[in-house]
Design a protein around this motif. Structure first.
Motif, mmCIF file in Angstrom:
data_model
loop_
_atom_site.group_PDB
_atom_site.id
_atom_site.type_symbol
_atom_site.label_atom_id
_atom_site.label_comp_id
_atom_site.label_asym_id
_atom_site.label_seq_id
_atom_site.Cartn_x
_atom_site.Cartn_y
_atom_site.Cartn_z
ATOM 1 N N MET A 188 -6.861 15.302 -8.088
ATOM 2 C CA MET A 188 -7.565 14.038 -7.895
ATOM 3 C C MET A 188 -7.878 13.335 -9.213
ATOM 4 S SD MET A 188 -7.587 13.537 -4.688
ATOM 5 C CE MET A 188 -8.677 12.131 -4.578
ATOM 6 N N ASP A 189 -7.878 14.078 -10.316
ATOM 7 C CA ASP A 189 -8.088 13.455 -11.622
ATOM 8 C C ASP A 189 -6.947 12.497 -11.977
ATOM 9 O OD1 ASP A 189 -10.396 14.940 -11.933
ATOM 10 O OD2 ASP A 189 -9.438 16.503 -13.145
ATOM 11 N N HIS A 190 -5.825 12.626 -11.285
ATOM 12 C CA HIS A 190 -4.641 11.828 -11.586
ATOM 13 C C HIS A 190 -4.464 10.658 -10.620
ATOM 14 C CE1 HIS A 190 -3.133 14.804 -14.548
ATOM 15 N NE2 HIS A 190 -3.840 15.618 -13.796
ATOM 16 N N VAL A 191 -5.406 10.475 -9.710
ATOM 17 C CA VAL A 191 -5.338 9.388 -8.728
ATOM 18 C C VAL A 191 -6.187 8.218 -9.211
ATOM 19 C CG1 VAL A 191 -5.924 8.703 -6.365
ATOM 20 C CG2 VAL A 191 -4.907 10.958 -6.801
ATOM 21 N N PHE A 192 -5.581 7.018 -9.236
ATOM 22 C CA PHE A 192 -6.358 5.817 -9.551
ATOM 23 C C PHE A 192 -7.061 5.292 -8.309
ATOM 24 C CE2 PHE A 192 -7.107 1.308 -9.744
ATOM 25 C CZ PHE A 192 -7.676 1.141 -10.996
ATOM 26 N N GLY A 193 -6.300 5.184 -7.209
ATOM 27 C CA GLY A 193 -6.902 4.613 -6.015
ATOM 28 C C GLY A 193 -5.937 4.586 -4.852
ATOM 29 N N TYR A 194 -6.243 3.713 -3.877
ATOM 30 C CA TYR A 194 -5.563 3.734 -2.589
ATOM 31 C C TYR A 194 -5.240 2.315 -2.134
ATOM 32 C CZ TYR A 194 -8.018 8.181 -2.848
ATOM 33 O OH TYR A 194 -8.511 9.379 -3.286
ATOM 34 N N VAL A 195 -4.202 2.218 -1.274
ATOM 35 C CA VAL A 195 -3.754 0.911 -0.812
ATOM 36 C C VAL A 195 -3.055 1.074 0.534
ATOM 37 C CG1 VAL A 195 -1.549 1.084 -2.052
ATOM 38 C CG2 VAL A 195 -2.507 -1.178 -1.577
ATOM 39 N N VAL A 196 -3.103 0.027 1.350
ATOM 40 C CA VAL A 196 -2.391 0.008 2.629
ATOM 41 C C VAL A 196 -0.908 -0.246 2.377
ATOM 42 C CG1 VAL A 196 -2.171 -1.146 4.867
ATOM 43 C CG2 VAL A 196 -4.437 -0.902 3.814
ATOM 44 N N GLU B 208 0.308 -6.348 12.375
ATOM 45 C CA GLU B 208 -0.976 -6.284 11.684
ATOM 46 C C GLU B 208 -1.335 -4.817 11.501
ATOM 47 O OE1 GLU B 208 -3.908 -9.513 13.196
ATOM 48 O OE2 GLU B 208 -2.643 -8.974 14.906
ATOM 49 N N LEU B 209 -1.876 -4.474 10.322
ATOM 50 C CA LEU B 209 -2.228 -3.084 10.055
ATOM 51 C C LEU B 209 -3.402 -3.021 9.097
ATOM 52 C CD1 LEU B 209 0.273 -1.686 7.431
ATOM 53 C CD2 LEU B 209 0.725 -3.876 8.561
ATOM 54 N N GLY B 210 -4.129 -1.906 9.180
ATOM 55 C CA GLY B 210 -5.284 -1.771 8.306
ATOM 56 C C GLY B 210 -5.735 -0.326 8.183
ATOM 57 N N ILE B 211 -6.546 -0.082 7.161
ATOM 58 C CA ILE B 211 -7.141 1.222 6.905
ATOM 59 C C ILE B 211 -8.592 0.984 6.495
ATOM 60 C CG2 ILE B 211 -7.054 3.339 5.512
ATOM 61 C CD1 ILE B 211 -4.087 2.900 5.106
ATOM 62 N N ASP B 212 -9.486 1.821 6.999
ATOM 63 C CA ASP B 212 -10.902 1.701 6.659
ATOM 64 C C ASP B 212 -11.095 1.571 5.152
ATOM 65 O OD1 ASP B 212 -11.591 2.001 9.310
ATOM 66 O OD2 ASP B 212 -12.315 4.069 9.105
ATOM 67 N N GLY B 213 -11.821 0.546 4.724
ATOM 68 C CA GLY B 213 -12.163 0.372 3.325
ATOM 69 C C GLY B 213 -11.082 -0.225 2.462
ATOM 70 N N LEU B 214 -9.869 -0.357 2.998
ATOM 71 C CA LEU B 214 -8.746 -0.831 2.199
ATOM 72 C C LEU B 214 -8.235 -2.197 2.641
ATOM 73 C CD1 LEU B 214 -6.665 2.467 1.824
ATOM 74 C CD2 LEU B 214 -8.561 1.630 0.418
ATOM 75 N N GLY B 215 -8.755 -2.719 3.723
ATOM 76 C CA GLY B 215 -8.376 -4.049 4.150
ATOM 77 C C GLY B 215 -7.284 -4.064 5.204
ATOM 78 N N VAL B 216 -6.873 -5.276 5.540
ATOM 79 C CA VAL B 216 -5.910 -5.542 6.608
ATOM 80 C C VAL B 216 -4.792 -6.423 6.056
ATOM 81 C CG1 VAL B 216 -5.589 -6.655 8.863
ATOM 82 C CG2 VAL B 216 -7.683 -5.364 8.398
ATOM 83 N N SER B 217 -3.560 -6.116 6.447
ATOM 84 C CA SER B 217 -2.430 -6.962 6.087
ATOM 85 C C SER B 217 -1.726 -7.434 7.356
ATOM 86 C CB SER B 217 -1.453 -6.222 5.167
ATOM 87 O OG SER B 217 -0.788 -5.186 5.843
ATOM 88 N N LYS B 218 -0.881 -8.441 7.202
ATOM 89 C CA LYS B 218 -0.153 -8.973 8.358
ATOM 90 C C LYS B 218 1.187 -9.503 7.892
ATOM 91 C CE LYS B 218 -1.357 -12.912 10.444
ATOM 92 N NZ LYS B 218 -2.092 -13.854 11.336
ATOM 93 N N GLN B 219 2.241 -9.129 8.615
ATOM 94 C CA GLN B 219 3.578 -9.625 8.315
ATOM 95 C C GLN B 219 4.231 -10.165 9.583
ATOM 96 O OE1 GLN B 219 3.500 -5.794 7.444
ATOM 97 N NE2 GLN B 219 2.013 -6.522 5.960
ATOM 98 N N VAL B 220 4.990 -11.237 9.447
ATOM 99 C CA VAL B 220 5.790 -11.774 10.549
ATOM 100 C C VAL B 220 7.252 -11.448 10.271
ATOM 101 C CG1 VAL B 220 6.451 -13.852 11.803
ATOM 102 C CG2 VAL B 220 4.112 -13.634 10.907
ATOM 103 N N ALA B 221 7.928 -10.905 11.254
ATOM 104 C CA ALA B 221 9.334 -10.547 11.094
ATOM 105 C C ALA B 221 10.213 -11.796 11.174
ATOM 106 C CB ALA B 221 9.759 -9.542 12.150
ATOM 107 N N GLU B 222 11.246 -11.823 10.335
ATOM 108 C CA GLU B 222 12.224 -12.908 10.405
ATOM 109 C C GLU B 222 13.603 -12.344 10.122
ATOM 110 O OE1 GLU B 222 12.137 -14.827 5.944
ATOM 111 O OE2 GLU B 222 10.609 -15.532 7.349
ATOM 112 N N ASP B 223 14.614 -13.008 10.638
ATOM 113 C CA ASP B 223 15.989 -12.560 10.436
ATOM 114 C C ASP B 223 16.462 -12.896 9.017
ATOM 115 O OD1 ASP B 223 16.416 -11.508 13.002
ATOM 116 O OD2 ASP B 223 16.923 -13.482 13.811
#
Length: 286
Positions: free
Chosen positions: A148-156, A268-283
């Motif tokens: 854990m000393d080598h971890v900066f942080g977390y992201v979705v 749409e997706l999210g993780i506690d404390g890390l926020g929510v993101s959203k993407q729309v699919a396109e060809d």
């Protein structure tokens, strides 16, 4: 600290989200959130002190400004397969005795609200909500106790996957994992001090408003110290490197019948404390 990067593709600037939820431009701090910044604890401390003195003078970021990947130039994206037991079951595979590792091209990185571009000749583009670890201090042959000393942080991370490319085009899984836009990251990179227990975070994903993945990182087969230690036995983990820890059950491939993304679908997706993101699919367009 919640770090963001904003602006047009290739022209992103550094910013933060304050404790009040305000997005502010930190360009005047003089550093992007590069490997040099992420790998030096004194620079995060310097940013904290700078913000105490200067936050009120920082320009507020427009609500409609594009957010880019909060990690700009990782040397590698390492993914962990089958790291939730129910996902292994829905994939028809055994729970692994050691972490299953594969790489994802760094060119797949995109912003948390950028579109998912369904590749040319794709018929099985899938979704995967994942907790991603961002490395701070370089890791070589580290123990689980020191990991854990080598971890900066977390992201979705949405580990977007083309299942036909992944499973039926020969070779390793990276063919189905590496198309442009297949690694939406963010909305923010959260330093580890803000997350009390990364092994007790709800993570979820919806497609067109329907909840399809809903789990908790307590169900990880291999936890974060185990993953960092294990991977560091085989390669150097450098500041800014991303380890995506695996996805829970509920991917399109595991549904009966299987279901995959088509143009216009909203993820749409999210993780506690890390926020929510959203993407729309396109060809894909030539």
């Amino acid at each position: 600290m919640k770090l963001i990067r904003f602006g047009n593709v290739g022209q992103e600037k550094p910013g933060v989200i304050t404790s009040e939820g305000k997005k502010i431009d930190c360009s005047a701090f003089g550093s992007d959130w590069t490997a040099d910044f992420l790998g030096d604890e004194s620079k995060l401390k310097a940013l904290e002190e700078w913000l105490e003195a200067n936050a009120t003078d920082c320009p507020e970021i427009s609500a409609d400004a594009r957010l880019g990947s909060p990690v700009p130039f990782p040397s590698k994206i390492i993914c962990v397969g089958l790291n939730y037991s129910l996902h292994a079951k829905e994939s028809g595979m055994a729970v692994p005795e050691q972490p299953v590792l594969f790489m994802k091209a760094t060119s797949a990185l995109s912003g948390p609200f950028d579109p998912i571009v369904i590749p040319k000749n794709s018929n099985a583009t899938d979704w995967e909500v994942e907790l991603a670890i961002v490395i701070g201090k370089k890791a070589n042959y580290v123990s689980e106790e020191d990991a854990m000393d080598h971890v900066f942080g977390y992201v979705v991370h949405n580990d977007v996957s083309e299942r036909d490319f992944q499973l039926r085009h020969g070779g390793q899984w990276l063919k189905g994992k590496s198309a442009d836009s297949f690694a939406p990251l963010g909305p923010n990179l959260v330093s580890k001090d803000e997350i009390a227990d990364p092994h007790n975070l709800r993570l979820w994903l919806k497609v067109n408003g329907e909840m399809l993945q809903d789990s908790n990182t307590s169900d990880l087969v291999f936890n974060i110290p185990q993953l960092v230690s294990h991977i560091s036995q085989y390669m150097s983990l450098l500041p800014g490197d991303i380890i995506s820890t695996g996805t829970p059950a509920g991917v399109g491939m595991g549904l009966k019948p299987p279901r995959y993304l088509k143009a216009g679908d909203v993820v749409e997706l999210g993780i506690d404390g890390l926020g929510v993101s959203k993407q729309v699919a396109e060809d894909y367009q030539d």
